[in-house]
Design a protein around this motif. Structure first.
Motif, PDB file in Angstrom:
ATOM      1  N   GLN A 175      38.576  39.404  45.757  1.00 26.57           N
ATOM      2  CA  GLN A 175      39.244  40.249  44.814  1.00 26.57           C
ATOM      3  C   GLN A 175      38.595  39.476  43.162  1.00 26.57           C
ATOM      4  O   GLN A 175      39.212  38.449  42.581  1.00 26.57           O
TER       5      GLN A 175
ATOM      6  N   ARG B 276      38.628  46.772  38.923  1.00 21.78           N
ATOM      7  CA  ARG B 276      38.301  47.727  39.455  1.00 21.78           C
ATOM      8  C   ARG B 276      36.868  48.655  40.070  1.00 21.78           C
ATOM      9  O   ARG B 276      36.486  48.352  41.132  1.00 21.78           O
TER      10      ARG B 276
ATOM     11  N   GLU C 267      34.587  45.541  40.954  1.00 18.68           N
ATOM     12  CA  GLU C 267      34.898  44.838  42.102  1.00 18.68           C
ATOM     13  C   GLU C 267      34.405  46.201  42.827  1.00 18.68           C
ATOM     14  O   GLU C 267      33.791  45.246  44.044  1.00 18.68           O
TER      15      GLU C 267
ATOM     16  N   ARG D 117      35.640  45.591  46.687  1.00 22.62           N
ATOM     17  CA  ARG D 117      36.664  47.151  46.893  1.00 22.62           C
ATOM     18  C   ARG D 117      35.915  48.486  47.120  1.00 22.62           C
ATOM     19  O   ARG D 117      35.149  48.633  46.773  1.00 22.62           O
TER      20      ARG D 117
END
Length: 292
Positions: free
Chosen positions: A15, A268, A271, A277
């Motif tokens: 992360q 996001r 990632e 993610r």
């Protein structure tokens, strides 16, 4: 690379943490005093948390040159913000942006978990204060003390020089009793560096990431972004997000940014591209009757 910072757990192998900026200053680099009032500063920090920021960085004195601010005045600026945010949101990480050991001590007592020191532990008492509190520290590269006029930036090899500085300062912190798993490093984009230096640091950031400690970058609305894109401060969001993304791809795992909402989306997506993610949903071209 697992770290417990304040009351939050981070796995920096999986992360990227988003750090919001809260400037309790009348002359901040970007917002020009928009969050100088105490209620505005607290409101800004809590709003950042609502938007998804993992971390808020509270500063009372800008890095760049400007009028002197006493130690007590700096404490009076940052401690009430830290105390208020701690009381309202105990799960968010709070750092204090300071190069003074006395300010760090007061901020840590008020609820901060991290000292973000842009002087690279220039205060001879800073490392001991951090060690005594078992706090985290961000060790940032800069040249000489903040708030003073300096000669034009010069490096034989900016990346090698920054890396050597950070390694020496990390060793200094460890010798003073700061645990290695409490140390974060920051190459200091634009801090006593010109645009070519900051671009070179960004291109070769993996050499700084190779130090093996969590890597923070603070590229938001910096002058190197403005000079590269020919944009004034108010129009640097796209360039800032591009620079941030390049840094994440090179190993940065904490990003200090002004526009939290846009940053969250960009982080996001990055990632997801890196496989860190999974997407929040999978609908496109997954149903047998899907129409292309």
């Amino acid at each position: 690379m697992n770290r417990r910072i304040g009351r939050r757990d981070f796995d920096f192998d999986r992360q990227v943490a988003v750090m919001a900026v809260v400037n309790r200053t009348p002359d901040s680099f970007f917002d020009r005093g928009a969050t100088f009032a105490l209620d505005r500063a607290v409101e800004h920090a809590l709003r950042a948390a609502e938007l998804g920021a993992d971390w808020v960085d509270v500063g009372g004195v800008p890095f760049g040159r400007g009028p002197a601010v006493s130690t007590q005045e700096e404490i009076d600026r940052v401690v009430p913000v830290i105390a208020a945010v701690t009381a309202a949101r105990d799960a968010i990480v709070i750092s204090v942006d300071t190069n003074r050991a006395a300010v760090a001590r007061a901020a840590l007592a008020a609820g901060a978990a991290v000292v973000n020191d842009t002087s690279g532990l220039g205060d001879p008492e800073m490392a001991a204060v951090i060690a005594a509190a078992d706090a985290h520290v961000v060790i940032t590269h800069s040249v000489g003390p903040p708030r003073v006029e300096k000669a034009a930036a010069h490096f034989d090899d900016v990346v090698s020089d920054v890396r050597a500085f950070l390694l020496e300062r990390v060793a200094h912190a460890e010798a003073a009793g700061v645990a290695r798993d409490r140390i974060i490093v920051d190459p200091g984009h634009d801090l006593d560096k010109n645009t070519l230096h900051s671009l070179e640091l960004t291109r070769r950031l993996s050499e700084i990431a190779a130090i093996g400690l969590p890597l923070l970058v603070a590229v938001s609305n910096k002058d190197f972004v403005g000079e590269a894109t020919d944009r004034p401060r108010a129009e640097r969001l796209a360039g800032s997000l591009a620079a941030m993304t390049a840094c994440i791809l090179a190993g940065a795992r904490i990003v200090r940014m002004h526009d939290v909402a846009a940053t969250i989306d960009a982080v996001r997506m990055t990632e997801a591209i890196l496989g860190l993610r999974v997407p929040t949903r999978l609908e496109h071209n997954t149903h047998p009757t899907h129409n292309v």
